[in-house]
Write an enzyme that holds these catalytic residues in place. Structure first.
Site, PDB file in Angstrom:
ATOM      1  N   GLU B 224       6.668  -1.182  -3.779  1.00  0.00           N
ATOM      2  CA  GLU B 224       6.044  -2.049  -4.793  1.00  0.00           C
ATOM      3  C   GLU B 224       5.490  -1.127  -5.876  1.00  0.00           C
ATOM      4  O   GLU B 224       5.255   0.048  -5.622  1.00  0.00           O
ATOM      5  CB  GLU B 224       4.843  -2.808  -4.196  1.00  0.00           C
ATOM      6  CG  GLU B 224       5.165  -3.788  -3.110  1.00  0.00           C
ATOM      7  CD  GLU B 224       3.893  -4.194  -2.337  1.00  0.00           C
ATOM      8  OE1 GLU B 224       2.775  -3.991  -2.859  1.00  0.00           O
ATOM      9  OE2 GLU B 224       4.043  -4.692  -1.218  1.00  0.00           O
ATOM     10  N   LYS B 226       2.592   0.483  -7.930  1.00  0.00           N
ATOM     11  CA  LYS B 226       1.160   0.701  -7.702  1.00  0.00           C
ATOM     12  C   LYS B 226       0.444   0.339  -8.998  1.00  0.00           C
ATOM     13  O   LYS B 226       0.595   1.028 -10.007  1.00  0.00           O
ATOM     14  CB  LYS B 226       0.892   2.160  -7.330  1.00  0.00           C
ATOM     15  CG  LYS B 226      -0.574   2.432  -7.085  1.00  0.00           C
ATOM     16  CD  LYS B 226      -0.790   3.792  -6.504  1.00  0.00           C
ATOM     17  CE  LYS B 226      -2.256   4.151  -6.339  1.00  0.00           C
ATOM     18  NZ  LYS B 226      -3.257   3.130  -6.525  1.00  0.00           N
ATOM     19  N   GLU B 271      -4.333  -6.968  -6.467  1.00  0.00           N
ATOM     20  CA  GLU B 271      -4.865  -6.072  -7.493  1.00  0.00           C
ATOM     21  C   GLU B 271      -5.469  -6.913  -8.613  1.00  0.00           C
ATOM     22  O   GLU B 271      -4.803  -7.791  -9.169  1.00  0.00           O
ATOM     23  CB  GLU B 271      -3.720  -5.214  -8.051  1.00  0.00           C
ATOM     24  CG  GLU B 271      -4.175  -4.013  -8.829  1.00  0.00           C
ATOM     25  CD  GLU B 271      -4.496  -2.813  -7.919  1.00  0.00           C
ATOM     26  OE1 GLU B 271      -4.287  -2.911  -6.689  1.00  0.00           O
ATOM     27  OE2 GLU B 271      -4.945  -1.797  -8.460  1.00  0.00           O
TER      28      GLU B 271
END
Ligand SMILES: [Zn+2]
Ligand SMILES: [Zn+2]
Lengths: 340, 526
Positions: B224, B226, B271
């Site tokens: 994925e 970051k 996130e």
């Protein structure tokens, strides 16, 4: 005939405070013919005067510091003894500041001035306590002449050091102390609080510690801080001049806790600026309550204020009915800015 | 109050993390209940009571102190709380100094009009350090350089438990934390976590080292991006909603639009970002949203928050943490369905082998991306930082050759060294090229290099201001940094993210260092 006002017989000159009828200076800033010296700190006792009158302890300190440049004739005068210089009677009273420190008492034609030099009112195991002397004009320092300065009990500060040592037994505590007075007082207070391990001292403190011992002040075992390994210094207390504690010299120590013993440590920002991890508020100068109490104890109608925050103490004293004014003397208070 | 005041006093002067931990542990070990619990709440930001404005404190002191003396003193000291603490005329014996428990409980119950009287009475009775601590406490914000996480770490060391255990139960606890101390001192059971809204310690990744890269079984991993935001945990259970940072701090108040959008029953991992028109904004835009108790409508509009989800810990009451990553991902995707406002899913990138992945990482240069995450497809979600299941593989940092301009003394172990460096880049000016500061770095070098830098600074000093030395422009540093963004705080108009010294270029002449324009060209546009 009424006594002459001290303004008529004491003058500020470039060399320092000058006494006309005695033809001498008190704590002159530059070399002069005749000097009366209150104590051994370098902003009061300068080298190369032709004649010096001071307490025997102060003269010994000057000899240790300046060697052959201590002055031409060095004349000792004990606390309480009198000496006539010109038309003026001079005597010394204890100031409680450092070993040998004195207030200079000057009398001329029935008028008396006390120049207190630097002083404090708290107990100090290394020197006799301040004695108030009644007078017409009292000349006072004002190093800590703001009401934010109330020094705590020094026992509390010394115990902070011992507590920190217990909390960080693997680190060396390096205590910044002025070489004359503060160093020996911190050592004595540590001993009084029961700390009996050897204390390690920077080379710059050696001569004055030796002298204090010779003059009868017990300091316990002192060892030079040089030539020791980091391993040996773990958990030990080292005393050094303030300039050395956070500089290259201190790198030889084991993860040092930087300690500084000074009245300025009362203001946190000052301590932080100097990189101090453990500030100890300990001063050899009077704090605000001591200054104001001293003016009351001495009871002089007129007060001259020098080195420090003159304006605040003058303001307070005028509000209390004293006649007070600032007396600006060149070069005074330089050391205090650093390490009082 | 005395031991808490002494603790705060020690903490502000103690530069090292270890030293702070030691002081806090000693406090937990020696202070008594309930005072130490209130102290812990103070350190972790968990005290909630009537505060006093600095103006009130000033008014109280001006009733008691000559105004001219106060003015001179304030000028000298520079800080209001400290000036007041030092100048307050003590009334020894007037009354007994208050305990911390007394201060906190009375302030909690007090009406606004009672606060001045309480405060004045306490100031009369406390000593200078006690007054200072009280004023810090009551005017809000202790600012002693201790995060909630560090305080909990000290508590864990004091109780000889893992800090993750404390974090897991933390949000079910209330100050003054009696049951917590009972457990840590072996007198009681571990308090039950508050199941509905407890923070679950997060699973963290290790950096991918070169040797890991060589031996990694890529087929077993998922990749994925970051994201360059803040890792958050979203907890919505039984009608309650929480937004936690990686260390378990509740940051929901600063992000009300996220809380509002959490109309689900799940615990999710993702996130936190600022996203405008589908594009991730620079980290700086998110930074402006942090640490606020309330957020203005203007900021909500200009810097809208968004969460990019990548994992699921609970769905409803179902603990899915033991399931393999692939299955958790499936649950996340079917839960997400056609989409939810303020949330999206972080893409799973194809892993077509070592080289392809390295190429992908090298491309990861757009705003908002810091590199790649590699997660084993079969990894369960476990607390802490286990070695192997998850890796973070940051992109190479940006670098710039800059010129050393100022050096400042460090703290603690470094207090004898000039270890904080301000550096500059060249730009045109009327009198020819001039250096303008572009950043500050204080790590990245070895101890040996620090000695050399320190010596160089001392040998090349041209001016001094307190603990700072200005040096002649003669030493080039290669600095690495993660990003650069516009900033009004610096003269150059630019600010670097995480600058550190990568190499000391003893060999390079200062006039060959980089220019401000080069740095400006590295600003990422969203
Ligand atoms: Zn002195
Ligand atoms: Zn002096």
């Amino acid at each position: 005939m009424s006594a002459p006002h001290p303004e008529t017989w004491l003058q500020t000159r470039p060399e320092g405070l000058y006494c006309l009828p005695g033809d001498f200076y008190v704590d002159p800033h530059r070399p002069v013919g005749r000097a009366v010296v209150t104590h051994g700190h370098a902003d009061h006792a300068r080298p190369n005067n032709e004649a010096v009158l001071a307490t025997p302890e102060t003269l010994a300190i000057m000899r240790a510091r300046y060697r052959e440049q201590a002055g031409g004739t060095l004349q000792p005068l004990r606390y309480g003894e009198r000496e006539r210089i010109g038309e003026v009677e001079v005597s010394f009273a204890p100031a409680g500041h450092v070993l040998g420190s004195a207030q200079a008492v000057l009398e001329w034609r029935g008028s008396r001035v006390v120049i207190s030099g630097d002083y404090k009112r708290r107990r100090d195991p290394t020197c006799p306590a301040f004695e108030p002397v009644p007078c017409d004009v009292f000349v006072t320092e004002a190093t800590f002449g703001l009401p934010v300065f109330t020094h705590p009990d020094d026992g509390e500060e010394i115990r902070k050091l011992l507590t920190s040592r217990a909390l960080f037994p693997e680190r060396t505590h390096v205590v910044g102390v002025y070489a004359l007075g503060k160093a020996q007082r911190v050592i004595c207070r540590l001993r009084e609080e029961g700390y009996d391990r050897p204390l390690y001292i920077h080379g710059a403190l050696q001569a004055l510690c030796d002298l204090y011992r010779e003059l009868g002040v017990a300091l316990g075992e002192l060892r030079p801080a040089t030539a020791t390994s980091k391993q040996e210094m773990m958990g030990e207390i080292v005393l050094a001049p303030p300039s050395a504690i956070a500089d290259r010299w201190a790198r030889r120590l084991s993860d040092p806790v930087v300690v500084l013993a000074s009245g300025w440590m009362r203001v946190r920002q000052r301590a932080k600026q100097r990189g101090v991890e453990l500030p100890l508020v300990m001063s050899d100068h009077a704090d605000w309550p001591e200054l104001t109490r001293t003016l009351e104890d001495v009871g002089a109608p007129e007060v001259w204020v020098t080195h420090g925050s003159e304006e605040a103490l003058v303001h307070w004293a005028n509000g209390q009915g004293f006649r007070a004014r600032a007396l600006s003397l060149i070069g005074r208070g330089e050391e205090e800015q650093e390490v009082a | 109050m005395k031991d808490f005041a002494a603790l705060l006093d020690a903490l502000i002067f103690t530069p090292s993390r270890n030293g702070k931990l030691r002081h806090m542990q000693a406090y937990f070990a020696t202070a008594e209940d309930p005072h130490r619990g209130w102290g812990l709440a103070g350190l972790t930001g968990g005290l909630d009571f009537k505060s006093a404005k600095p103006a009130l404190v000033r008014a109280l002191v001006e009733e008691r102190v000559d105004p001219a003396l106060f003015r001179w003193s304030y000028d000298f000291v520079g800080d209001l709380a400290e000036t007041v603490a030092l100048i307050w005329p003590a009334q020894p014996g007037a009354n007994r100094p208050p305990s911390l428990d007394e201060v906190v409980t009375r302030l909690r119950l007090a009406g606004k009009s009672e606060v001045p009287g309480l405060l004045a009475g306490w100031l009369d009775a406390l000593d200078a350090t006690g007054r200072w601590a009280l004023l810090k406490l009551i005017t809000g914000g202790l600012r002693v350089g201790v995060s909630a996480r560090l305080a909990k770490t000290a508590l864990a060391e004091f109780g000889k438990v893992d800090v993750a255990e404390i974090e897991e139960i933390w949000h079910g606890l209330e100050p003054p934390y009696g049951p917590l101390f009972d457990w840590l001192e072996g007198r009681g059971d571990r308090p039950e976590p508050n199941e509905s809204v407890a923070f679950r310690p997060m699973m963290l990744a290790n950096p991918l080292e070169d040797r890991d890269f060589e031996s990694l079984d890529f087929a077993a991993y998922r990749a994925e991006w970051k994201w360059d935001g803040i890792r958050v945990q979203l907890v919505a259970r039984n009608g309650e909603r929480r937004l936690y940072s990686r260390t378990g701090d509740d940051i929901g108040r600063a992000f009300p639009e996220i809380i509002e959008a959490m109309d689900f029953e799940a615990v999710l991992d993702g996130e936190l970002l600022v996203v405008r028109d589908g594009l991730v904004a620079p980290f700086n835009d998110l930074q402006q949203r942090l640490g606020r108790k309330t957020v203005s409508a203007k900021l909500l509009e200009s810097n809208p928050a968004h969460v990019r989800l990548y994992d699921m810990l609970f769905e409803g009451g179902d603990d899915v943490r033991p399931l393999p990553l692939d299955q958790r991902r499936q649950r996340l995707e079917s839960w997400y369905g056609a989409g939810r406002p303020r949330f999206d899913l972080s893409d799973v990138l194809p892993v077509a082998g070592r080289e392809a992945l390295a190429a992908l990482r090298a491309e990861a240069r757009t705003a908002g991306i810091e590199g790649l995450m590699l997660k084993r497809a079969d990894s369960a979600y476990v607390a802490g930082r286990p070695k192997g299941p998850w890796y973070k593989w940051k992109r190479d940092p940006l670098t710039l050759d800059v010129v050393l301009m100022y050096a400042q003394r460090g703290h603690g172990k470094r207090s004898s060294f000039y270890s904080d460096y301000t550096f500059g880049a060249w730009r045109d000016s009327e009198g020819g090229d001039e250096l303008v500061p572009v950043g500050k770095a204080y790590f990245g070098f070895t101890d040996e290099e620090l000695k050399q830098l320190d010596k160089w600074v001392r040998d090349n000093t041209v001016d001094r201001f307190g603990p700072v030395r200005a040096v002649a422009p003669g030493l080039v540093l290669e600095v690495a940094f993660d990003a650069v963004h516009p900033s009004t705080r610096h003269k150059s108009g630019l600010a670097m993210r995480f600058p550190r010294v990568k190499r000391i270029r003893w060999d390079k002449p200062a006039d060959e260092a980089d220019r401000v324009e080069t740095l400006a060209a590295l600003v990422e546009t969203a």
